[in-house]
Design a protein around this motif. Sequence first.
Motif, PDB file in Angstrom:
ATOM      1  N   ARG A   1      12.412 -13.527 114.467  1.00  0.00           N
ATOM      2  CA  ARG A   1      12.736 -14.878 114.035  1.00  0.00           C
ATOM      3  C   ARG A   1      11.609 -15.486 113.956  1.00  0.00           C
ATOM      4  NH1 ARG A   1      16.435 -16.695 111.300  1.00  0.00           N
ATOM      5  NH2 ARG A   1      14.673 -17.323 110.053  1.00  0.00           N
TER       6      ARG A   1
ATOM      7  N   ALA B   1       9.899 -14.773 110.526  1.00  0.00           N
ATOM      8  CA  ALA B   1      10.733 -15.153 109.653  1.00  0.00           C
ATOM      9  C   ALA B   1      10.610 -16.631 109.109  1.00  0.00           C
ATOM     10  CB  ALA B   1      12.086 -14.817 109.728  1.00  0.00           C
TER      11      ALA B   1
ATOM     12  N   ILE C   1      11.569 -17.956 105.352  1.00  0.00           N
ATOM     13  CA  ILE C   1      12.833 -17.225 105.204  1.00  0.00           C
ATOM     14  C   ILE C   1      13.902 -18.155 106.042  1.00  0.00           C
ATOM     15  CG2 ILE C   1      14.659 -15.520 105.920  1.00  0.00           C
ATOM     16  CD1 ILE C   1      11.860 -13.539 105.903  1.00  0.00           C
ATOM     17  N   ALA C   2      15.179 -18.389 105.472  1.00  0.00           N
ATOM     18  CA  ALA C   2      16.174 -19.420 105.685  1.00  0.00           C
ATOM     19  C   ALA C   2      16.669 -19.032 107.059  1.00  0.00           C
ATOM     20  CB  ALA C   2      17.423 -19.297 104.690  1.00  0.00           C
ATOM     21  N   GLU C   3      16.965 -20.445 107.963  1.00  0.00           N
ATOM     22  CA  GLU C   3      17.648 -19.973 109.001  1.00  0.00           C
ATOM     23  C   GLU C   3      19.033 -19.153 108.741  1.00  0.00           C
ATOM     24  OE1 GLU C   3      16.593 -20.842 112.138  1.00  0.00           O
ATOM     25  OE2 GLU C   3      14.663 -21.447 111.637  1.00  0.00           O
ATOM     26  N   GLY C   4      19.206 -18.460 109.938  1.00  0.00           N
ATOM     27  CA  GLY C   4      20.367 -17.588 109.984  1.00  0.00           C
ATOM     28  C   GLY C   4      20.601 -16.805 111.188  1.00  0.00           C
TER      29      GLY C   4
ATOM     30  N   THR D   1      25.924 -14.414 106.784  1.00  0.00           N
ATOM     31  CA  THR D   1      25.171 -15.306 107.852  1.00  0.00           C
ATOM     32  C   THR D   1      23.768 -14.846 108.259  1.00  0.00           C
ATOM     33  OG1 THR D   1      26.393 -14.547 109.822  1.00  0.00           O
ATOM     34  CG2 THR D   1      27.317 -16.409 108.451  1.00  0.00           C
TER      35      THR D   1
ATOM     36  N   THR E   1      20.239 -13.260 108.177  1.00  0.00           N
ATOM     37  CA  THR E   1      18.902 -13.722 107.540  1.00  0.00           C
ATOM     38  C   THR E   1      17.995 -12.631 108.191  1.00  0.00           C
ATOM     39  OG1 THR E   1      18.285 -15.512 108.594  1.00  0.00           O
ATOM     40  CG2 THR E   1      19.449 -15.712 106.555  1.00  0.00           C
TER      41      THR E   1
END
Length: 343
Positions: free
Chosen positions: A11, A14, A19-22, A44, A46
């Motif tokens: 995380r 990322a 990279i988009a939060e997810g 949802t 990522t």
Amino acid sequence: MITGDYAATARSIATQAGIAEGDVLTGDELARLDAPELAARLETVTVFARIMPEQKLRIVQAYKAKGEIVAMTGDGVNDAPSLKAAHIGVAMGRRGTDVAREASAIVLLDDDFGAIVRSVRLGRQIYDNIRKAMAFIFAVHVPIAGLALLPLCLGLPILFGPIHIALLEMVIDPVCALVFEAERAEDDVMRRPPRAPDGPLFSLPMIGWSIFQGGLAFAMLAAVFLVETWSAMPEAELRALIFFALIAEIVALVLVNRSFSAALGAALVRHNLALRYIAAAIVGGTGLILLLPSAQALLKFGAIAWSDMALAVALGVALLVMLEGCKPLLQGIMARGAAGRRP
């Protein structure tokens, strides 16, 4: 992002990579999901962490089952199955193993992910330019064919002979081969959703738009031809007028098809060296025909008045303005008919 690292590490990396939060899904959690449950989680998630090699393949297959276009990057032997299963496998050229490179469709020689973005942009630019050239080809041959057939249908003297068609093709062919090939990418080229892989290169709306362009050009030229014929304009002068008017409208069609969406002013000033050379050649060739009596005799042209030349240029300008005014309508039609898929 799919990685074998721990969830917290994955995380953090990322986030730094943009990279988009997810959600973060681990390999243990993924192993407990059946196919429908995994498909729901894909909406949802990522980051996939602590993933085993066989689970990478399962993730790729799950995305493909949802109808997504899947690109996969990797460099190790364990990545080979998922690289092979993805629509586009991208392997690292320097750090990548031989197995990964063989399984991939693309190899990054310098291991630079930015090259993927540049490649996508260039591919979309080339695809757009092919479509622009095809649209122009469809459009430009409508008035040429119409003016060849109209006198025959009305029992009037033929306007254009082989030498006239050859001269027109000397304008059309370089435009298709050089001008559209050198066109810059559209401003929105990287903001569009990916096109459907089974979508046609040239859709029915685009064909209709091209025929409309050519049909409008032909209608304007045919109207001038008929009016001047009924006004008893000499055949040689009429041939010269229609020929130069057709050249002006061909130039208008080139300018219209340079861009799908850019405003006329932006399209006119956008740099294209090939277009400048060809435009200079058209102006020079037109000047030679007007100044050399021998060239006029060869083409069976009569003396053309400056007022008629102004009319020819005005027809091209009028066609350009009218077609540019129709572009917003075309964009609405294309937007409603577009079928894109997310990568």
